[in-house]
Design a protein around this motif. Structure first.
Motif, short mmCIF file in Angstrom:
data_model
loop_
_atom_site.label_atom_id
_atom_site.label_comp_id
_atom_site.label_asym_id
_atom_site.label_seq_id
_atom_site.Cartn_x
_atom_site.Cartn_y
_atom_site.Cartn_z
N ASP A 54 -11.59 10.69 21.24
CA ASP A 54 -11.10 11.96 21.78
C ASP A 54 -9.86 12.15 20.90
N ALA A 55 -9.03 10.87 20.50
CA ALA A 55 -7.78 11.27 19.87
C ALA A 55 -7.98 11.67 18.32
N ALA A 56 -9.31 11.26 17.77
CA ALA A 56 -9.49 11.82 16.27
C ALA A 56 -10.07 13.14 16.43
N LEU A 57 -10.53 13.82 17.73
CA LEU A 57 -11.02 15.13 17.65
C LEU A 57 -9.95 16.08 17.69
N ARG A 58 -8.68 15.53 18.51
CA ARG A 58 -7.74 16.40 18.74
C ARG A 58 -6.97 16.94 17.28
N LYS A 59 -6.72 18.06 17.23
CA LYS A 59 -6.06 18.92 16.17
C LYS A 59 -4.57 18.25 15.91
N PRO A 60 -4.34 18.10 14.50
CA PRO A 60 -2.95 17.64 14.45
C PRO A 60 -2.05 18.65 14.70
N ARG A 61 -0.99 18.08 15.21
CA ARG A 61 0.10 18.99 15.64
C ARG A 61 1.01 19.60 14.48
N ARG A 62 1.14 20.75 14.32
CA ARG A 62 1.79 21.09 13.14
C ARG A 62 3.53 21.38 13.42
N TRP A 63 4.06 20.15 13.49
CA TRP A 63 5.65 20.15 13.57
C TRP A 63 6.33 20.80 12.38
N HIS A 64 5.79 21.11 11.25
CA HIS A 64 6.54 21.49 10.21
C HIS A 64 6.53 23.03 10.30
N ILE A 65 5.80 23.70 11.25
CA ILE A 65 5.96 25.18 11.27
C ILE A 65 7.32 25.28 12.40
N LEU A 66 7.64 24.48 13.10
CA LEU A 66 8.78 24.43 13.90
C LEU A 66 9.91 24.15 13.12
N VAL A 67 9.78 23.31 11.94
CA VAL A 67 10.76 23.10 11.06
C VAL A 67 11.26 24.29 10.06
N PHE A 68 10.27 24.71 9.70
CA PHE A 68 10.53 26.06 8.89
C PHE A 68 11.15 27.22 9.85
N LEU A 69 10.81 27.22 11.05
CA LEU A 69 11.07 28.50 11.99
C LEU A 69 12.50 28.28 12.62
N ALA A 70 12.72 26.91 12.53
CA ALA A 70 14.07 26.60 13.26
C ALA A 70 15.37 27.10 12.62
N PRO A 71 15.78 27.33 11.17
CA PRO A 71 16.94 28.01 10.86
C PRO A 71 16.91 29.55 11.26
N ALA A 72 15.67 30.38 10.87
CA ALA A 72 15.50 31.64 11.48
C ALA A 72 15.86 32.03 12.94
N ILE A 73 15.19 30.92 13.65
CA ILE A 73 15.54 31.19 14.98
C ILE A 73 16.93 30.96 15.49
N LEU A 74 17.54 29.76 14.83
CA LEU A 74 18.79 29.64 15.17
C LEU A 74 19.81 30.80 14.67
N ILE A 75 19.60 31.25 13.54
CA ILE A 75 20.58 32.28 13.26
C ILE A 75 20.30 33.48 13.95
N TYR A 76 18.90 33.90 14.37
CA TYR A 76 18.62 35.08 15.12
C TYR A 76 19.29 34.83 16.37
N THR A 77 19.39 33.81 17.13
CA THR A 77 19.81 33.34 18.39
C THR A 77 21.44 33.66 18.39
N VAL A 78 21.99 33.05 17.63
CA VAL A 78 23.45 33.27 17.31
C VAL A 78 23.91 34.62 17.22
N ILE A 79 23.24 35.35 16.33
CA ILE A 79 23.78 36.67 15.89
C ILE A 79 23.08 37.65 16.79
N MET A 80 22.33 37.42 17.31
CA MET A 80 21.49 38.75 18.46
C MET A 80 21.40 38.14 19.54
N ILE A 81 20.79 37.06 20.00
CA ILE A 81 20.37 36.74 21.41
C ILE A 81 21.65 36.52 22.26
N VAL A 82 22.60 35.79 21.55
CA VAL A 82 23.90 35.28 22.47
C VAL A 82 24.72 36.58 22.67
#
Length: 308
Positions: free
Chosen positions: A3-31
């Motif tokens: 089952d471990a081999a059938l699991r799809k790999p977690r795409r952590w790199h997506i969060l890494v690339f989105l993190a700067p944009a999310i952080l800036i948007y949160t500081v400038i807009m959400i907060v």
């Protein structure tokens, strides 16, 4: 295979690339948005800032000293938006249709000239038009006089009946290039095969635009509409530069943006109140949110069904 081999790999790199944009948007807009919403629920009581719930909104909508100015600004804002919808966007669509004519020469020059006012500073635009429309040293009376229409001139910015319409038309002149470019880009994406098929069926000219091109660019027109709505209900700069913070004469050009400015920061003898200002800002946010939601969940779905 496990089952471990059938699991799809977690795409952590997506969060890494989105993190700067999310952080800036949160500081400038959400907060800031969250801070504004919370500030609108507070008030000063006995010299201390306390939680008062919806008291600021009750005062804003129920107290004649506040409600009269608020409803006047809101009504002017809807009128400001209506002028842009009925004048700016149809003209922008018409200009885009003309520029998309294949045999038209000098298209790049026309596009540049029409779009140029959009990139000008609102201070420059407001100052220039105040000079043009001035009854003392403006060129408008002389220009109307040369064509025998001097009797139509009036101090438009100083008359309550004309001031808001005049400022709205100046805004239309400045920003008509935006809907023109968006619709023009959409017209260029229409496949040539569709146009050729329409011409083979004898559909040309205005009939072709009305029956073939216009239905295909309805999503872009819907986008232009919602962008106009959001921009108009966030408007402040042009009216401030032309009519000042009091949005005269006698508040006839006052919209939510100028009303918010005077309330939050204060003006002349009026002391600023950040809690009431936050309540007005929350009301503006709610109106814009309702308008955008109406477009996304009602109008856009109907456009998609129409196209299908």
């Amino acid at each position: 295979m496990s089952d471990a081999a059938l699991r799809k790999p977690r795409r952590w790199h997506i969060l890494v690339f989105l993190a700067p944009a999310i952080l800036i948007y949160t500081v400038i807009m959400i907060v800031p948005l969250a801070e504004t919403l919370w500030t609108s629920l507070e008030g000063v009581r006995d010299g201390e800032t306390r939680f008062v719930g919806l008291e600021n909104f009750r005062v804003l909508f129920g107290d004649p000293r506040w409600s009269q100015s608020f409803w006047n600004a809101l009504g002017n804002n809807f009128y400001f938006f209506a002028i842009h919808m009925l004048v700016q966007n149809p003209i922008g669509i018409a200009l885009a249709a003309l520029l998309s004519i294949p045999k038209l020469k000098g298209v790049a020059i026309y596009r540049t000239v029409i779009f140029l006012p959009t990139i000008l500073s609102f201070v420059i635009v407001g100052f220039i038009w105040k000079l043009i429309l001035s009854p003392l040293w403006g060129v408008a009376p002389g220009l109307l006089g040369t064509i025998g229409l001097k009797g139509l001139f009036a101090p438009y910015l100083g008359v309550e009946a004309y001031a808001l319409t005049t400022v709205s038309l100046v805004s239309v002149w400045q920003y008509v290039g935006i809907p023109m470019m968006l619709v023009y880009a959409a017209l260029l994406t229409i496949p040539d095969e569709i146009i050729e098929a329409a011409e083979c069926d004898g559909i040309t000219g205005f009939r072709q635009f009305w029956q073939i091109r216009l239905p295909l660019i309805l999503p872009t027109i819907g986008l232009v509409t919602i962008l106009t709505f959001v921009a108009n209900f966030n408007a402040f700069d042009l009216i401030y530069s032309m009519q000042g913070a009091l949005a005269g004469p006698d508040g006839s050009t006052d919209i939510l943006g100028t009303f918010l400015y005077r309330t939050f920061f204060g003006f002349q003898l009026q002391q600023g109140d950040r809690h009431m200002g936050a309540a007005i800002a929350t009301g503006m946010f709610t109106i814009i949110l309702l308008g955008v939601s109406l477009y996304l969940f009602v109008i856009q779905r109907r456009i998609r069904r129409y196209q299908m």
